[in-house]
Structures are given as C-alpha cells and as structure tokens.
Design a protein around this motif. Structure first.
Motif, PDB file in Angstrom:
ATOM      1  N   ASP A  51       4.887 -37.855   3.630  1.00  0.00           N
ATOM      2  CA  ASP A  51       5.774 -37.955   4.814  1.00  0.00           C
ATOM      3  C   ASP A  51       5.127 -38.467   5.824  1.00  0.00           C
ATOM      4  O   ASP A  51       5.543 -39.515   6.691  1.00  0.00           O
ATOM      5  N   MET A  52       3.840 -38.361   6.054  1.00  0.00           N
ATOM      6  CA  MET A  52       2.904 -39.058   6.866  1.00  0.00           C
ATOM      7  C   MET A  52       2.932 -40.608   6.794  1.00  0.00           C
ATOM      8  O   MET A  52       2.909 -41.287   7.610  1.00  0.00           O
ATOM      9  N   GLN A  53       2.933 -41.139   5.125  1.00  0.00           N
ATOM     10  CA  GLN A  53       2.950 -42.223   4.888  1.00  0.00           C
ATOM     11  C   GLN A  53       4.273 -43.003   5.327  1.00  0.00           C
ATOM     12  O   GLN A  53       4.373 -44.194   5.912  1.00  0.00           O
ATOM     13  N   ALA A  54       5.468 -42.315   5.092  1.00  0.00           N
ATOM     14  CA  ALA A  54       6.577 -42.787   5.531  1.00  0.00           C
ATOM     15  C   ALA A  54       7.010 -42.840   7.052  1.00  0.00           C
ATOM     16  O   ALA A  54       7.462 -44.223   7.399  1.00  0.00           O
ATOM     17  N   THR A  55       6.218 -41.969   7.801  1.00  0.00           N
ATOM     18  CA  THR A  55       6.493 -42.242   9.127  1.00  0.00           C
ATOM     19  C   THR A  55       5.768 -43.362   9.638  1.00  0.00           C
ATOM     20  O   THR A  55       5.982 -44.125  10.569  1.00  0.00           O
ATOM     21  N   ALA A  56       4.204 -43.526   9.023  1.00  0.00           N
ATOM     22  CA  ALA A  56       3.570 -44.866   9.586  1.00  0.00           C
ATOM     23  C   ALA A  56       4.349 -45.996   9.254  1.00  0.00           C
ATOM     24  O   ALA A  56       4.419 -47.161   9.979  1.00  0.00           O
ATOM     25  N   HIS A  57       4.989 -46.018   8.046  1.00  0.00           N
ATOM     26  CA  HIS A  57       5.478 -47.375   7.688  1.00  0.00           C
ATOM     27  C   HIS A  57       6.733 -47.560   8.522  1.00  0.00           C
ATOM     28  O   HIS A  57       7.030 -48.782   8.823  1.00  0.00           O
ATOM     29  N   GLU A  58       7.632 -46.375   8.782  1.00  0.00           N
ATOM     30  CA  GLU A  58       8.707 -46.696   9.803  1.00  0.00           C
ATOM     31  C   GLU A  58       8.219 -47.367  11.131  1.00  0.00           C
ATOM     32  O   GLU A  58       8.997 -48.116  11.707  1.00  0.00           O
ATOM     33  N   LYS A 110      -6.873 -42.450   3.183  1.00  0.00           N
ATOM     34  CA  LYS A 110      -6.560 -41.640   2.119  1.00  0.00           C
ATOM     35  C   LYS A 110      -7.266 -40.267   2.162  1.00  0.00           C
ATOM     36  O   LYS A 110      -7.954 -39.982   1.798  1.00  0.00           O
ATOM     37  N   TYR A 111      -6.410 -39.482   3.153  1.00  0.00           N
ATOM     38  CA  TYR A 111      -6.967 -38.426   3.606  1.00  0.00           C
ATOM     39  C   TYR A 111      -7.104 -37.098   2.112  1.00  0.00           C
ATOM     40  O   TYR A 111      -7.985 -36.329   2.368  1.00  0.00           O
ATOM     41  N   ASP A 112      -6.041 -37.179   1.306  1.00  0.00           N
ATOM     42  CA  ASP A 112      -6.140 -36.525   0.177  1.00  0.00           C
ATOM     43  C   ASP A 112      -6.693 -36.741  -0.899  1.00  0.00           C
ATOM     44  O   ASP A 112      -6.800 -36.433  -1.960  1.00  0.00           O
ATOM     45  N   GLY A 113      -7.207 -38.275  -0.725  1.00  0.00           N
ATOM     46  CA  GLY A 113      -8.027 -38.932  -2.011  1.00  0.00           C
ATOM     47  C   GLY A 113      -6.831 -39.659  -2.827  1.00  0.00           C
ATOM     48  O   GLY A 113      -7.259 -40.098  -3.893  1.00  0.00           O
ATOM     49  N   VAL A 114      -5.734 -39.564  -2.701  1.00  0.00           N
ATOM     50  CA  VAL A 114      -4.633 -40.027  -3.476  1.00  0.00           C
ATOM     51  C   VAL A 114      -3.706 -40.798  -2.686  1.00  0.00           C
ATOM     52  O   VAL A 114      -3.489 -42.165  -3.103  1.00  0.00           O
ATOM     53  N   THR A 115      -2.970 -40.462  -1.504  1.00  0.00           N
ATOM     54  CA  THR A 115      -1.841 -41.171  -0.953  1.00  0.00           C
ATOM     55  C   THR A 115      -2.449 -42.163   0.081  1.00  0.00           C
ATOM     56  O   THR A 115      -3.202 -41.362   1.267  1.00  0.00           O
TER      57      THR A 115
END
Length: 121
Positions: A8-15, A104-109
């Motif tokens: 969700d954080m990635q989607a917000t950054a992308h927007e 990549k705060y969670d090591g994945v996303t």
C-alpha cells in the motif's frame, strides 16, 4: 500485533510520483563476455520519476556536488533495482547513479528507489 502493508505504501508513492513526476528511463550497460568478448549490451528500462535538486545546505562539495540531483523512482513496473553504474534519464539529461537506496523496509517490497544522480560524462 498488526503488520504494516508495504504494498500500500508502494502504491501511494507511485501515485505521488506519477502525479508530480515525469517519464524517464534507467539505462543499464551489461559489459561484454570476459572470455568471448563482444559489444556491451545497453538496456533501457522505462520509469516514472521525480528529479529534485539538493538543497544548498546538503551540498558539501565532496559527497554531494552542485548539480547533483536526488531522483525518486517509482518501483511499480520497474523490473530492476537502479544501482551504482546505471544511468537515469531525467529532465532531458543523463545522470549517473552515485548512491542509491531501495527503501525495502520489509526486505521484500521496494517502496521507492531514491538515488543520487550526477551529470553523466
């Protein structure tokens, strides 16, 4: 304990990057085979990004130079992680990546890529 939704954080950054940014590209040059030789292979990866000049207080003349750009690159749709050695095209100019952070705060996303770009020679 609830888990944080990095997608969700990635989607917000992308927007935000899509709204306020521009189309650009990350160029990666793969060197020729060390045994068989050949020509380097240049691959362009389209990206959505926001280039911003560093504030004067951060320009120290050694790590960050005048003219360096802080470039926010959306991770959505980008199939590589921009890294040192890559070149980012933004504002009609090429910027060599000096340093970068994948966030990549969670090591994945990959939430967003933030790189320091310097005018490529």
């Amino acid at each position: 304990m609830a888990t944080f939704d990095y997608a969700d954080m990635q989607a917000t950054a992308h927007e935000l990057i899509e709204e306020f940014g521009q189309a650009g590209a990350v160029k990666r040059v793969t060197p020729p085979d060390p045994v068989y030789g050949g020509e380097p292979v240049v691959t362009l990866y389209p990206a959505t990004l926001v280039p911003m000049a560093y504030e004067a207080r951060y320009i120290d003349g050694t790590v960050i130079l005048a003219g360096d750009m802080q470039i926010y690159i959306s991770a959505v749709g980008l199939s590589i992680e921009p890294t040192v050695g890559d070149v980012v095209t933004a504002n009609g100019a090429d910027y060599a990546i000096i340093t970068g952070d994948a966030n990549k705060y969670d090591g994945v996303t990959n939430v967003v890529f933030i790189v320091q770009g310097r005018i490529a020679a």
